[in-house]
Design a protein around this motif. Structure first.
Motif, PDB file in Angstrom:
ATOM      1  N   HIS A 159       3.914   1.944  -8.006  1.00 56.01           N
ATOM      2  CA  HIS A 159       4.508   0.994  -7.064  1.00 56.01           C
ATOM      3  C   HIS A 159       3.531  -0.064  -6.587  1.00 56.01           C
ATOM      4  CE1 HIS A 159       7.260   4.633  -6.177  1.00 56.01           C
ATOM      5  NE2 HIS A 159       7.894   3.802  -6.968  1.00 56.01           N
ATOM      6  N   ARG A 160       2.264   0.289  -6.490  1.00 53.99           N
ATOM      7  CA  ARG A 160       1.243  -0.660  -6.040  1.00 53.99           C
ATOM      8  C   ARG A 160      -0.001  -0.518  -6.917  1.00 53.99           C
ATOM      9  NH1 ARG A 160       3.443  -4.443  -3.980  1.00 53.99           N
ATOM     10  NH2 ARG A 160       3.773  -4.784  -1.759  1.00 53.99           N
ATOM     11  N   ARG A 161      -0.632  -1.652  -7.254  1.00 51.15           N
ATOM     12  CA  ARG A 161      -1.823  -1.671  -8.088  1.00 51.15           C
ATOM     13  C   ARG A 161      -2.904  -2.478  -7.364  1.00 51.15           C
ATOM     14  NH1 ARG A 161       0.472  -1.467 -13.979  1.00 51.15           N
ATOM     15  NH2 ARG A 161       2.645  -0.955 -13.543  1.00 51.15           N
ATOM     16  N   PHE A 162      -4.116  -1.919  -7.331  1.00 46.37           N
ATOM     17  CA  PHE A 162      -5.227  -2.590  -6.669  1.00 46.37           C
ATOM     18  C   PHE A 162      -6.437  -2.602  -7.600  1.00 46.37           C
ATOM     19  CE2 PHE A 162      -2.665  -0.944  -3.170  1.00 46.37           C
ATOM     20  CZ  PHE A 162      -2.587  -2.051  -2.324  1.00 46.37           C
ATOM     21  N   TYR A 214     -17.838  -4.497 -12.512  1.00 45.17           N
ATOM     22  CA  TYR A 214     -16.778  -3.532 -12.791  1.00 45.17           C
ATOM     23  C   TYR A 214     -15.954  -3.305 -11.517  1.00 45.17           C
ATOM     24  CZ  TYR A 214     -20.677  -0.700 -11.007  1.00 45.17           C
ATOM     25  OH  TYR A 214     -21.728  -0.219 -10.278  1.00 45.17           O
ATOM     26  N   SER A 215     -14.848  -2.638 -11.656  1.00 50.06           N
ATOM     27  CA  SER A 215     -13.971  -2.402 -10.502  1.00 50.06           C
ATOM     28  C   SER A 215     -13.240  -1.079 -10.656  1.00 50.06           C
ATOM     29  CB  SER A 215     -12.962  -3.546 -10.341  1.00 50.06           C
ATOM     30  OG  SER A 215     -12.215  -3.730 -11.521  1.00 50.06           O
ATOM     31  N   LEU A 216     -12.730  -0.593  -9.545  1.00 51.44           N
ATOM     32  CA  LEU A 216     -11.906   0.618  -9.548  1.00 51.44           C
ATOM     33  C   LEU A 216     -10.450   0.182  -9.530  1.00 51.44           C
ATOM     34  CD1 LEU A 216     -12.177   3.784  -9.352  1.00 51.44           C
ATOM     35  CD2 LEU A 216     -11.567   3.513  -6.949  1.00 51.44           C
ATOM     36  N   LEU A 217      -9.764   0.446 -10.598  1.00 56.41           N
ATOM     37  CA  LEU A 217      -8.342   0.122 -10.693  1.00 56.41           C
ATOM     38  C   LEU A 217      -7.557   1.297 -10.129  1.00 56.41           C
ATOM     39  CD1 LEU A 217      -6.346  -2.023 -11.709  1.00 56.41           C
ATOM     40  CD2 LEU A 217      -6.274  -0.813 -13.881  1.00 56.41           C
ATOM     41  N   ILE A 258     -12.468   3.464 -13.477  1.00 57.07           N
ATOM     42  CA  ILE A 258     -13.388   2.329 -13.457  1.00 57.07           C
ATOM     43  C   ILE A 258     -13.205   1.520 -14.737  1.00 57.07           C
ATOM     44  CG2 ILE A 258     -15.811   1.636 -13.402  1.00 57.07           C
ATOM     45  CD1 ILE A 258     -16.409   4.165 -11.812  1.00 57.07           C
ATOM     46  N   ILE A 259     -12.942   0.233 -14.585  1.00 55.98           N
ATOM     47  CA  ILE A 259     -12.658  -0.632 -15.738  1.00 55.98           C
ATOM     48  C   ILE A 259     -13.655  -1.799 -15.766  1.00 55.98           C
ATOM     49  CG2 ILE A 259     -10.210  -0.031 -15.720  1.00 55.98           C
ATOM     50  CD1 ILE A 259      -9.709  -2.808 -14.439  1.00 55.98           C
ATOM     51  N   ASP A 260     -13.548  -2.606 -16.813  1.00 53.92           N
ATOM     52  CA  ASP A 260     -14.381  -3.811 -16.982  1.00 53.92           C
ATOM     53  C   ASP A 260     -15.869  -3.465 -16.926  1.00 53.92           C
ATOM     54  OD1 ASP A 260     -12.070  -5.281 -17.137  1.00 53.92           O
ATOM     55  OD2 ASP A 260     -12.079  -5.882 -15.038  1.00 53.92           O
TER      56      ASP A 260
END
Length: 781
Positions: free
Chosen positions: A570-573, A635-638, A730-732
């Motif tokens: 429902h929500r993506r950050f 990088y970021s935490l998706l 963790i992506i990118d």
């Protein structure tokens, strides 16, 4: 009306009203947090008091309903259940005994209608659990004794053995060691009924890692294990001192070693395979299943005298009115005008209460946040690549190459790789003419060349990540076409999704390809050492070289799709811990469930169950240390959130709230109920779908920012909780701190606060990232 009386209220009356409003608001907030399992249906109406009743009796009744003192109660419920024990505000609270009609019984501590604290639960079969409870779950230190003789004493988390514990089985076996999600994991000792024992490492309920198996005749094996059998380096010793050292495996081709006799013995008349035959007789007892989890037991419902509220009105500034009626005001008016000794005592109590509330910072009545609604459901992402699409030939080339690489016959991939396997020069070129060759099939696409980077490494990674080659090939190369996402990412890369959403394919810049190849050995060792690593999973790195005058090369990596789940997201950050430009540029009307929101759009704190939280912080630390060592930043935490409860109207239902009036449980739509969670947790094998970062049950606490300052990334908690299922990773991780990022940092530092920008040194980035993530994620106490 009360609003017409307010201007003429005395100062003392206003003071009393303020204290009453504060106390009421605090009570309402506390009730939202209570998450009571009891509903709002009355068991039996109370008999009306006779008009001629003694005034003292009326006063006692009034005090009980208003002050809600503790008292002892006995209740025979409409469904036949029985409760006796301490009572408060129409809830079991304190010591009490609850007996279900099926023969289950709980004796122990209650808190606001929930089993909380120390207690004992008994089943009709004779099984018992005595120990600590939390919100209905067996949680803490406790002892479970099964009907056939199984017994476990140790730590529990949400009905599962988790931590150190000792279990004795009905067949005479025993285990003393570490548990994880209901299965043996970590260090432990298992002793069979015949006296043989194993001491060492465990994983998912099986012998895995380094350990020693000792037989009663004095023989022993010391070395590496895999799924209950020797695998890798190990030594088998006889009681006479002779021993056999070598590499162990079920595969005879991989088995080799040397025998060392203790004295002047002849040749060894012993086959190492005999060891595997012998060990196959020593199985790990699974033990009994708990017949019915305490948290699965349905409790009958009571009506809370404090839960019946009048409709609340909205003030002009959007705040919810407290809803004071005339009778309540008349009571306060009486207190304010009372000059008796009792009235003075009441005023003193109110003074003390107000001073205490002011000390706690509750005297200022903050506006309540508006009710939350489910985001609009986004359409299925991506445009199907069909014939005529500009990238149709590229998709066919990719599928042909994947089918060739994965389907090619190769020896069984061992997880122990030689350094040469990680050499960037280790690549395979294959030409794909339209008419086909000895190694490639004929096809309708354009002629191209196919390059496989470090094929043995990625084959081993797929094995490590438990990816079935046939399923992998079917997902990417099956009859269903890939889907191209509508627009390229910020980096200029294009993204493609498989039709089953399991895999994502990203086109790569040459610089990103070099970074991945440079760090591939460290990445492989990291994900092998930490199976719950949150870093993105890579399954293949390839290149398509198109024939023609341009000789264009398209490099791409195949990754796992983080949001491939049975739960709708429902929500993506996308969270980095920086503030500059970290907000979505879409208007509210265009935001749906597919929109990627950023740091400053986040309005929650995520509360993980204690054991999960401890594992989470350990893994984040390990992953960030790995990325820092590889000089990776940006990088970021998706994070993906699935809200478990919502009404038909689309309004989110906070934890503990009841289904809205006029709406049945069936009308409330599909939701992951408490019993479904219990069913999932009751079988450790089903927990395979739950791991760190995947399908994790948690609570999201709503937050509100004091102002719109970019410096405030995490708002103030409101005490409003929502049950959620979380997905994150963790992506990118392919951006190193190269010259372009250093120049970006230098340029932006002139215009903005250097700590607020994304392009910073990897060490600073890692520290800032962790500081932010550990504020957003916390322990659910």
């Amino acid at each position: 009306m009360i609003c017409s009386s307010l201007p003429t209220m005395s100062k003392e009356q206003s003071y009393v009203l303020k204290a009453w409003e504060v106390t009421l608001r605090k009570t309402q907030q506390a009730k939202k947090r209570a998450n009571s399992v009891f509903g709002t249906v009355s068991v039996a109406p109370h008999a009306e008091h006779d008009v001629t009743s003694d005034e003292n009796d009326d006063e006692t009744t009034t005090n009980r309903s208003s002050l809600e003192e503790f008292y002892h109660a006995e209740r025979v419920l409409p469904n036949g259940d029985y409760y006796t024990g301490q009572w408060y505000d129409n809830f079991p609270h304190g010591q009490g005994k609850y007996l279900w009609t099926d023969g289950c019984m709980y004796i122990g501590e209650w808190y606001n209608g929930k089993t909380m604290g120390h207690g004992k639960f008994g089943w009709p079969s004779g099984a018992t659990y005595e120990g600590e409870f939390k919100s209905g779950y067996m949680d803490g230190i406790g002892t479970y004794t099964g009907p056939s003789g199984d017994a476990y004493k140790g730590q529990w988390v949400m009905n599962l053995k988790h931590g150190h514990g000792v279990k004795s089985f009905a067949n005479g076996d025993a285990y003393d060691g570490e548990w994880r999600r209901g299965l043996q994991e970590g260090q432990g000792k298992y002793q069979w009924s015949d006296g043989c024992h194993y001491t060492g490492e465990w994983k998912n309920g099986t012998i895995f890692g380094k350990g020693s198996f000792v037989w009663t005749n004095g023989n022993r094996y010391d070395g590496c294990w895999d799924e209950g059998f020797p695998r890798g380096n190990g030594t088998y010793k006889w009681d006479d001192g002779s021993f056999y050292v070598g590499n162990w495996s079920k595969d005879p081709e991989e088995m080799n070693g040397t025998y060392y006799p203790s004295g002047n013995e002849g040749s060894l008349e012993w086959d190492p395979k005999d060891l595997f035959n012998n060990l196959s007789e020593y199985t790990i007892c699974s033990g009994e299943r708990v017949p019915m989890l305490p948290s699965q037991k349905k409790l009958s419902v009571w009506n809370s005298s404090k839960r019946i509220e009048k409709p609340r009105r909205m003030s002009v500034d959007g705040r919810v009115s407290v809803g004071v009626d005339n009778r309540a005001f008349e009571k306060m008016n009486m207190w304010g005008n009372d000059t008796s000794e009792g009235g003075a005592d009441m005023r003193k109590e109110l003074d003390a209460e107000l001073m205490r509330l002011e000390a706690e910072g509750l005297h200022s009545l903050k506006p309540s946040p508006a009710p939350m609604k489910l985001p609009k459901a986004g359409r299925k992402q991506g445009e199907t690549i069909s014939k005529g699409h500009r990238n149709y030939d590229l998709m066919l080339n990719l599928q042909l190459g994947i089918r060739h690489s994965v389907g090619r016959q190769a020896p069984s991939a061992s997880l122990d790789l030689k350094p040469s396997a990680f050499d960037p020069k280790d690549k395979i070129w294959r030409r794909f003419p339209r008419e086909g060759t000895k190694y490639t099939p004929p096809h309708q696409s354009t002629e191209f060349k196919w390059k496989d980077y470090c094929p043995l490494v990625f084959r081993s990674l797929r094995k490590l990540f438990k990816v079935d080659p046939a399923d992998y090939m079917l997902s990417i190369c099956g009859d269903d076409a890939l889907r191209e996402l509508s627009s390229p990412g910020k980096s200029g890369s294009f993204f493609y999704l498989t039709n089953d959403d399991r895999y994502m394919i990203k086109t790569m810049k040459k610089s990103e390809t070099k970074v991945l190849l440079r760090m591939l050995a460290a990445y492989y060792n990291h994900v092998r050492a930490f199976e719950n690593s949150l870093v993105i999973r890579f399954f293949g790195l390839h290149c398509v070289k198109l024939n023609g005058p341009t000789q264009k090369k398209v490099r791409f990596v195949i990754m796992g799709n983080l949001f491939c789940s049975k739960y709708s997201v429902h929500r993506r950050f996308d969270l980095k811990g920086s503030s500059l430009g970290r907000t979505t540029d879409k208007p509210e009307s265009e935001i749906d469930s597919n929109t990627i929101l950023k740091d400053q759009d986040l309005g929650f704190i995520f509360r993980l169950q204690k054991a999960w939280y401890q594992e989470f912080i350990r893994q984040i630390d390990k992953d960030c240390e790995f990325l820092e060592q590889e000089r990776i930043m940006d990088y970021s935490l998706l994070v993906g959130i699935h809200f478990r409860e919502a009404s038909v109207a689309g309004e989110l239902i906070p934890s503990g709230a009841q289904t809205p009036i006029g709406e049945s449980e069936e009308d409330a739509g599909h939701r992951l109920s408490r019993s479904e969670v219990d069913d999932l947790l009751s079988e450790p094998s089903r927990c395979a779908s739950i791991r760190l970062g995947t399908n994790m049950p948690a609570r999201a606490e709503r937050t509100m920012r004091k102002n719109d300052s970019e410096l405030e990334l995490v708002g103030e908690p409101t005490g409003e909780f929502y049950d959620v299922v979380m997905i994150f990773g963790i992506i990118d991780i392919l951006q190193d701190y190269d010259i372009s990022k250093k120049l970006e940092h230098a340029y932006k530092s002139i215009q903005y606060d250097p700590t607020s920008i994304s392009a910073v040194d990897p060490r600073l980035y890692s520290r800032r990232f962790r500081d932010f993530i550990f504020k957003v994620f916390t322990d659910d106490n």
